[in-house]
Motif scaffolding. Structure first.
Motif, mmCIF file in Angstrom:
data_model
loop_
_atom_site.group_PDB
_atom_site.id
_atom_site.type_symbol
_atom_site.label_atom_id
_atom_site.label_comp_id
_atom_site.label_asym_id
_atom_site.label_seq_id
_atom_site.Cartn_x
_atom_site.Cartn_y
_atom_site.Cartn_z
ATOM 1 N N GLU A 70 5.622 -38.105 -28.154
ATOM 2 C CA GLU A 70 6.287 -37.531 -26.985
ATOM 3 C C GLU A 70 5.556 -37.917 -25.704
ATOM 4 N N VAL A 71 4.236 -37.835 -25.728
ATOM 5 C CA VAL A 71 3.441 -38.216 -24.559
ATOM 6 C C VAL A 71 3.629 -39.705 -24.276
ATOM 7 N N LEU A 72 3.599 -40.521 -25.317
ATOM 8 C CA LEU A 72 3.771 -41.965 -25.155
ATOM 9 C C LEU A 72 5.131 -42.301 -24.545
ATOM 10 N N GLN A 111 7.998 -43.846 -19.267
ATOM 11 C CA GLN A 111 8.864 -43.481 -18.147
ATOM 12 C C GLN A 111 8.091 -43.414 -16.835
ATOM 13 N N MET A 112 6.830 -43.835 -16.877
ATOM 14 C CA MET A 112 5.968 -43.885 -15.687
ATOM 15 C C MET A 112 5.670 -42.497 -15.114
ATOM 16 N N MET A 113 5.628 -41.496 -15.979
ATOM 17 C CA MET A 113 5.301 -40.149 -15.532
ATOM 18 C C MET A 113 3.783 -40.021 -15.393
ATOM 19 N N SER A 114 3.343 -39.232 -14.423
ATOM 20 C CA SER A 114 1.916 -38.976 -14.237
ATOM 21 C C SER A 114 1.445 -37.971 -15.290
ATOM 22 N N THR A 115 0.141 -37.846 -15.411
ATOM 23 C CA THR A 115 -0.428 -36.873 -16.345
ATOM 24 C C THR A 115 0.057 -35.469 -16.019
ATOM 25 N N GLN A 116 0.088 -35.133 -14.748
ATOM 26 C CA GLN A 116 0.549 -33.814 -14.324
ATOM 27 C C GLN A 116 2.024 -33.608 -14.661
ATOM 28 N N GLU A 117 2.840 -34.629 -14.459
ATOM 29 C CA GLU A 117 4.272 -34.524 -14.766
ATOM 30 C C GLU A 117 4.498 -34.362 -16.266
ATOM 31 N N ILE A 118 3.730 -35.099 -17.066
ATOM 32 C CA ILE A 118 3.856 -34.981 -18.520
ATOM 33 C C ILE A 118 3.485 -33.566 -18.957
ATOM 34 N N ALA A 119 2.383 -33.045 -18.403
ATOM 35 C CA ALA A 119 1.937 -31.689 -18.752
ATOM 36 C C ALA A 119 3.020 -30.664 -18.414
ATOM 37 N N ALA A 120 3.604 -30.769 -17.240
ATOM 38 C CA ALA A 120 4.639 -29.820 -16.832
ATOM 39 C C ALA A 120 5.872 -29.944 -17.722
ATOM 40 N N ASP A 121 6.250 -31.170 -18.050
ATOM 41 C CA ASP A 121 7.436 -31.408 -18.863
ATOM 42 C C ASP A 121 7.272 -30.878 -20.286
ATOM 43 N N TYR A 145 5.084 -28.466 -21.125
ATOM 44 C CA TYR A 145 4.560 -27.096 -21.066
ATOM 45 C C TYR A 145 3.182 -26.982 -21.705
ATOM 46 N N VAL A 146 2.304 -27.933 -21.380
ATOM 47 C CA VAL A 146 0.915 -27.903 -21.838
ATOM 48 C C VAL A 146 0.014 -28.143 -20.641
ATOM 49 N N SER A 147 -1.289 -27.988 -20.836
ATOM 50 C CA SER A 147 -2.225 -28.216 -19.742
ATOM 51 C C SER A 147 -2.471 -29.712 -19.542
ATOM 52 N N VAL A 148 -2.961 -30.041 -18.370
ATOM 53 C CA VAL A 148 -3.318 -31.428 -18.059
ATOM 54 C C VAL A 148 -4.396 -31.912 -19.024
ATOM 55 N N VAL A 188 -2.896 -33.043 -22.267
ATOM 56 C CA VAL A 188 -2.291 -34.370 -22.132
ATOM 57 C C VAL A 188 -3.379 -35.442 -22.154
ATOM 58 N N LYS A 189 -4.478 -35.200 -21.445
ATOM 59 C CA LYS A 189 -5.579 -36.172 -21.432
ATOM 60 C C LYS A 189 -6.147 -36.389 -22.832
ATOM 61 N N THR A 190 -6.233 -35.315 -23.607
ATOM 62 C CA THR A 190 -6.713 -35.428 -24.985
ATOM 63 C C THR A 190 -5.752 -36.278 -25.810
ATOM 64 N N HIS A 191 -4.450 -36.041 -25.649
ATOM 65 C CA HIS A 191 -3.454 -36.857 -26.362
ATOM 66 C C HIS A 191 -3.549 -38.320 -25.930
ATOM 67 N N LEU A 192 -3.741 -38.562 -24.636
ATOM 68 C CA LEU A 192 -3.840 -39.937 -24.150
ATOM 69 C C LEU A 192 -5.033 -40.656 -24.773
ATOM 70 N N LYS A 193 -6.166 -39.986 -24.834
ATOM 71 C CA LYS A 193 -7.356 -40.600 -25.447
ATOM 72 C C LYS A 193 -7.085 -40.968 -26.898
ATOM 73 N N SER A 194 -6.424 -40.077 -27.604
ATOM 74 C CA SER A 194 -6.104 -40.327 -29.004
ATOM 75 C C SER A 194 -5.123 -41.488 -29.149
ATOM 76 N N ILE A 195 -4.132 -41.534 -28.277
ATOM 77 C CA ILE A 195 -3.149 -42.632 -28.289
ATOM 78 C C ILE A 195 -3.845 -43.961 -28.033
ATOM 79 N N TYR A 196 -4.696 -44.004 -27.021
ATOM 80 C CA TYR A 196 -5.411 -45.241 -26.701
ATOM 81 C C TYR A 196 -6.259 -45.703 -27.880
ATOM 82 N N ARG A 197 -6.946 -44.759 -28.520
ATOM 83 C CA ARG A 197 -7.795 -45.101 -29.663
ATOM 84 C C ARG A 197 -6.954 -45.650 -30.805
#
Length: 86
Positions: free
Chosen positions: A32-34, A39-49, A51-54, A57-66
């Motif tokens: 979902e985060v990916l 869609q070029m959403m910012s970290t803040q926009e993804i978090a709001a969409d 309903y989780v904290s920024v 989202v950052k934790t999910h991004l790190k995991s996705i990158y890895r």
């Protein structure tokens, strides 16, 4: 072995030209985060969409990158397209 290892390091060994396989499968939430990254959403926009904290989202991004073997957003989206994840 040294010649084989050198081929992998410099991109002319077995599998050259194709991105490495996923280390692990992405979770549903990571997908979902990916999708929102694509869609070029910012970290803040993804978090709001979602309903989780920024920080979540950052934790999910790190995991996705890895898991995709990348270090940046654009590379993650490109690799996901190459692997048919998007």
């Amino acid at each position: 072995l040294h010649g084989l290892a050198a081929g992998w390091l410099y991109g002319d060994g077995p599998g050259a030209g194709s991105p490495p396989l996923l280390v692990e499968e992405l979770s549903g939430r990571e997908r979902e985060v990916l999708g929102r990254l694509a869609q070029m959403m910012s970290t803040q926009e993804i978090a709001a969409d979602l309903y989780v904290s920024v920080n979540t989202v950052k934790t999910h991004l790190k995991s996705i990158y890895r898991k995709l073997g990348v270090g940046r957003r654009g590379d993650a989206v490109r690799r996901a397209h190459e692997r048919g994840l998007l």
